[in-house]
Design a protein around this motif. Sequence first.
Motif, PDB file in Angstrom:
ATOM      1  N   PRO A   1      45.017  30.547  47.318  1.00  0.00           N
ATOM      2  CA  PRO A   1      44.473  31.879  47.590  1.00  0.00           C
ATOM      3  C   PRO A   1      44.507  32.179  49.086  1.00  0.00           C
ATOM      4  O   PRO A   1      44.447  31.282  49.920  1.00  0.00           O
TER       5      PRO A   1
ATOM      6  N   PRO B   1      38.439  29.488  45.385  1.00  0.00           N
ATOM      7  CA  PRO B   1      38.519  29.957  43.997  1.00  0.00           C
ATOM      8  C   PRO B   1      39.691  29.318  43.262  1.00  0.00           C
ATOM      9  O   PRO B   1      40.734  29.027  43.850  1.00  0.00           O
TER      10      PRO B   1
ATOM     11  N   ILE C   1      41.547  34.346  40.058  1.00  0.00           N
ATOM     12  CA  ILE C   1      40.947  35.659  40.302  1.00  0.00           C
ATOM     13  C   ILE C   1      41.448  36.645  39.259  1.00  0.00           C
ATOM     14  O   ILE C   1      42.431  36.390  38.569  1.00  0.00           O
TER      15      ILE C   1
ATOM     16  N   ASP D   1      42.531  40.734  38.831  1.00  0.00           N
ATOM     17  CA  ASP D   1      42.846  42.026  39.429  1.00  0.00           C
ATOM     18  C   ASP D   1      42.780  43.055  38.301  1.00  0.00           C
ATOM     19  O   ASP D   1      43.730  43.181  37.523  1.00  0.00           O
TER      20      ASP D   1
ATOM     21  N   GLN E   1      38.317  33.611  33.538  1.00  0.00           N
ATOM     22  CA  GLN E   1      38.848  34.821  34.160  1.00  0.00           C
ATOM     23  C   GLN E   1      39.009  35.937  33.115  1.00  0.00           C
ATOM     24  O   GLN E   1      38.741  37.101  33.403  1.00  0.00           O
TER      25      GLN E   1
END
Length: 151
Positions: free
Chosen positions: A83, A94, A97, A99, A135
């Motif tokens: 990341p 992390p 993630i 989006d 996620q």
Amino acid sequence: MSNRRRTTTDPLDEPRRGPRRDRRGRGFRGPVALPGPLSPDGVPGAWDRRARFDTAVIGAVARLRPRYADALDALDVAVEDVPVLPRRWPDEVPLGIVDPHPRRPRVVLFRWPLQHRAPDRAELDELVLTVLVDQLATLWQTDADEIDPRS
């Protein structure tokens, strides 16, 4: 010239035993590893870590596909090496993630942090599935226990 007959116990006639071309752990060398008539592209080496990780991600998506095929077709699952973090990041790195783009949402899994936490292939597969489920639960605003096929 000698008229001596060789016997089958002669050490010169016996095949050589043990590893022949991998001295000092440097791998195969010479015609065994080079391209030839039987292997035009050369002998394939072992899987690298990147290919192993990509296979783990594909396997995790495949485990979720029977229950969530339509929802998974509407999003992208991507892999990044690491990341991009600000200079003074206060928390842990992390592992993935989300989006939540309105047209095509994306879940990104970070390869190096996940591989660093998994000591072997089986644990990497489990960790990738766990992070992917977490996620997706964030993206779909539901509980991870409802998505997880292991439960």
